[in-house]
Design a protein around this motif. Structure first.
Motif, PDB file in Angstrom:
ATOM      1  N   GLU A   1       3.924 -72.060 -17.059  1.00  0.00           N
ATOM      2  CA  GLU A   1       5.079 -71.307 -17.526  1.00  0.00           C
ATOM      3  C   GLU A   1       5.933 -72.167 -18.453  1.00  0.00           C
ATOM      4  N   GLY A   2       6.414 -71.542 -19.510  1.00  0.00           N
ATOM      5  CA  GLY A   2       7.288 -72.233 -20.442  1.00  0.00           C
ATOM      6  C   GLY A   2       6.581 -72.842 -21.632  1.00  0.00           C
ATOM      7  N   GLU A   3       5.254 -72.871 -21.639  1.00  0.00           N
ATOM      8  CA  GLU A   3       4.544 -73.440 -22.778  1.00  0.00           C
ATOM      9  C   GLU A   3       4.413 -72.401 -23.889  1.00  0.00           C
ATOM     10  N   PRO A   4       4.362 -72.833 -25.143  1.00  0.00           N
ATOM     11  CA  PRO A   4       4.246 -71.878 -26.259  1.00  0.00           C
ATOM     12  C   PRO A   4       2.957 -71.066 -26.151  1.00  0.00           C
ATOM     13  N   PHE A   5       3.050 -69.826 -26.568  1.00  0.00           N
ATOM     14  CA  PHE A   5       1.887 -68.953 -26.526  1.00  0.00           C
ATOM     15  C   PHE A   5       0.902 -69.355 -27.615  1.00  0.00           C
ATOM     16  N   ASP A   6      -0.362 -69.540 -27.226  1.00  0.00           N
ATOM     17  CA  ASP A   6      -1.438 -69.902 -28.150  1.00  0.00           C
ATOM     18  C   ASP A   6      -2.549 -68.868 -27.992  1.00  0.00           C
ATOM     19  N   PRO A   7      -2.741 -68.020 -28.990  1.00  0.00           N
ATOM     20  CA  PRO A   7      -3.744 -66.950 -28.839  1.00  0.00           C
ATOM     21  C   PRO A   7      -5.166 -67.446 -28.675  1.00  0.00           C
ATOM     22  N   THR A   8      -5.431 -68.720 -28.974  1.00  0.00           N
ATOM     23  CA  THR A   8      -6.790 -69.244 -28.810  1.00  0.00           C
ATOM     24  C   THR A   8      -7.111 -69.576 -27.353  1.00  0.00           C
ATOM     25  N   ILE A   9      -6.074 -69.771 -26.528  1.00  0.00           N
ATOM     26  CA  ILE A   9      -6.315 -70.098 -25.120  1.00  0.00           C
ATOM     27  C   ILE A   9      -5.551 -69.191 -24.170  1.00  0.00           C
TER      28      ILE A   9
ATOM     29  N   ILE B   1     -14.109 -76.238 -19.774  1.00  0.00           N
ATOM     30  CA  ILE B   1     -15.000 -77.366 -19.498  1.00  0.00           C
ATOM     31  C   ILE B   1     -15.005 -78.228 -20.750  1.00  0.00           C
ATOM     32  N   GLY B   2     -14.376 -79.373 -20.669  1.00  0.00           N
ATOM     33  CA  GLY B   2     -14.235 -80.197 -21.860  1.00  0.00           C
ATOM     34  C   GLY B   2     -13.352 -79.485 -22.867  1.00  0.00           C
ATOM     35  N   GLU B   3     -13.884 -79.265 -24.067  1.00  0.00           N
ATOM     36  CA  GLU B   3     -13.150 -78.538 -25.101  1.00  0.00           C
ATOM     37  C   GLU B   3     -13.524 -77.069 -25.149  1.00  0.00           C
ATOM     38  N   ARG B   4     -14.387 -76.638 -24.258  1.00  0.00           N
ATOM     39  CA  ARG B   4     -14.887 -75.257 -24.277  1.00  0.00           C
ATOM     40  C   ARG B   4     -14.110 -74.419 -23.262  1.00  0.00           C
ATOM     41  N   THR B   5     -13.450 -73.378 -23.747  1.00  0.00           N
ATOM     42  CA  THR B   5     -12.707 -72.474 -22.875  1.00  0.00           C
ATOM     43  C   THR B   5     -13.653 -71.422 -22.325  1.00  0.00           C
ATOM     44  N   ILE B   6     -13.748 -71.353 -20.996  1.00  0.00           N
ATOM     45  CA  ILE B   6     -14.639 -70.341 -20.399  1.00  0.00           C
ATOM     46  C   ILE B   6     -13.853 -69.113 -19.950  1.00  0.00           C
ATOM     47  N   ARG B   7     -12.527 -69.254 -19.825  1.00  0.00           N
ATOM     48  CA  ARG B   7     -11.684 -68.082 -19.590  1.00  0.00           C
ATOM     49  C   ARG B   7     -10.276 -68.404 -20.041  1.00  0.00           C
ATOM     50  N   PRO B   8      -9.674 -67.553 -20.885  1.00  0.00           N
ATOM     51  CA  PRO B   8      -8.290 -67.809 -21.314  1.00  0.00           C
ATOM     52  C   PRO B   8      -7.315 -67.536 -20.173  1.00  0.00           C
ATOM     53  N   ALA B   9      -6.168 -68.166 -20.274  1.00  0.00           N
ATOM     54  CA  ALA B   9      -5.117 -67.912 -19.281  1.00  0.00           C
ATOM     55  C   ALA B   9      -4.464 -66.574 -19.593  1.00  0.00           C
ATOM     56  N   ARG B  10      -4.356 -65.727 -18.594  1.00  0.00           N
ATOM     57  CA  ARG B  10      -3.731 -64.417 -18.764  1.00  0.00           C
ATOM     58  C   ARG B  10      -2.262 -64.540 -18.388  1.00  0.00           C
ATOM     59  N   VAL B  11      -1.414 -64.211 -19.367  1.00  0.00           N
ATOM     60  CA  VAL B  11       0.006 -64.545 -19.222  1.00  0.00           C
ATOM     61  C   VAL B  11       0.882 -63.367 -19.613  1.00  0.00           C
ATOM     62  N   ALA B  12       2.153 -63.499 -19.217  1.00  0.00           N
ATOM     63  CA  ALA B  12       3.213 -62.615 -19.714  1.00  0.00           C
ATOM     64  C   ALA B  12       4.033 -63.428 -20.697  1.00  0.00           C
ATOM     65  N   VAL B  13       4.284 -62.843 -21.871  1.00  0.00           N
ATOM     66  CA  VAL B  13       4.976 -63.586 -22.921  1.00  0.00           C
ATOM     67  C   VAL B  13       6.314 -62.928 -23.215  1.00  0.00           C
TER      68      VAL B  13
END
Length: 216
Positions: free
Chosen positions: A142-150, A177-189
């Motif tokens: 919570e509180g981190e900037p929204f990044d549509p890539t993750i 896993i490493g630099e590979r995203t296997i699931r993005p974080a689902r958030v409320a912005v």
């Protein structure tokens, strides 16, 4: 009966029409041509050997170049096989951990509600430890900037206390896993309140004007 005269040497028969000198064996007199012949043969042999040596060196250079080329191709093949092996391993691990994500989500919800107790807690923590050793990393705060890539925004709102699109709630953590995203974080912005930035800019401009130097 005739007697042989002592000391008389019989001369060899001389063919008719030949002089006595012809009956004498001729001594082999050295000639310039006879002496030159061996020198010429040696020069020819040296030239031939030099030509063979040049051919051998040329063949050796060609074989050396072929060997170096084959060695380089083999090294490239080994690197490609190793890279493919690592890629296949990462894909297999990612597929396995992806199947475990719902279980990890259940463990997280149980922890939030205080239901992670007893033997279930020990098993859950062991599973999380194994997943971490396999390279699984959780992200999303919570509180981190929204990044549509993750991040994946599931809820949207406006807030007067944010200056950029911000993750105000983590509905479901993300995993990589490493630099590979296997699931993005689902958030409320939440985004800045419309017009709030304009009011803020006008207020700052007014303060600067009020604090300016007085005219004498």
């Amino acid at each position: 009966m005739t007697e042989e005269t002592p000391g008389f040497d019989e001369k060899p028969d001389v063919p008719s029409g030949a002089t006595p000198d012809d009956a004498e064996p001729k001594a082999a007199a050295p000639s310039s041509e006879a002496g030159a012949a061996p020198a010429g043969d040696a020069t020819a042999q040296i030239a031939g050997l030099t030509a063979q040596l040049d051919q051998s060196r040329k063949a050796l250079d060609e074989r050396t170049a072929d060997l170096q080329r084959l060695q380089a191709e083999f090294q490239n093949y080994r690197r490609r096989v190793e890279r493919d092996r690592i890629t296949v391993k990462e894909i297999a691990i990612a597929n396995l951990l992806t199947e475990l994500l719902p279980v990890l989500d259940d463990i997280g919800r149980a922890r939030e509600h205080g239901e992670l107790l007893g033997g279930f807690k020990s098993v859950a923590e062991s599973l999380e430890t194994v997943a971490a050793k396999m390279g699984l990393q959780q992200f999303g705060k919570e509180g981190e900037p929204f990044d549509p890539t993750i991040h994946e925004a599931l809820m949207h709102s406006y807030a007067p206390d944010v200056t950029e699109t911000t993750c105000v709630a983590i509905l479901q953590p993300g995993y990589r896993i490493g630099e590979r995203t296997i699931r993005p974080a689902r958030v409320a912005v939440a985004e800045p309140q419309p017009g709030a930035q304009t009011v803020k800019d006008e207020s700052e401009a007014g303060e600067e004007k009020d604090n300016g130097p007085e005219e004498g």
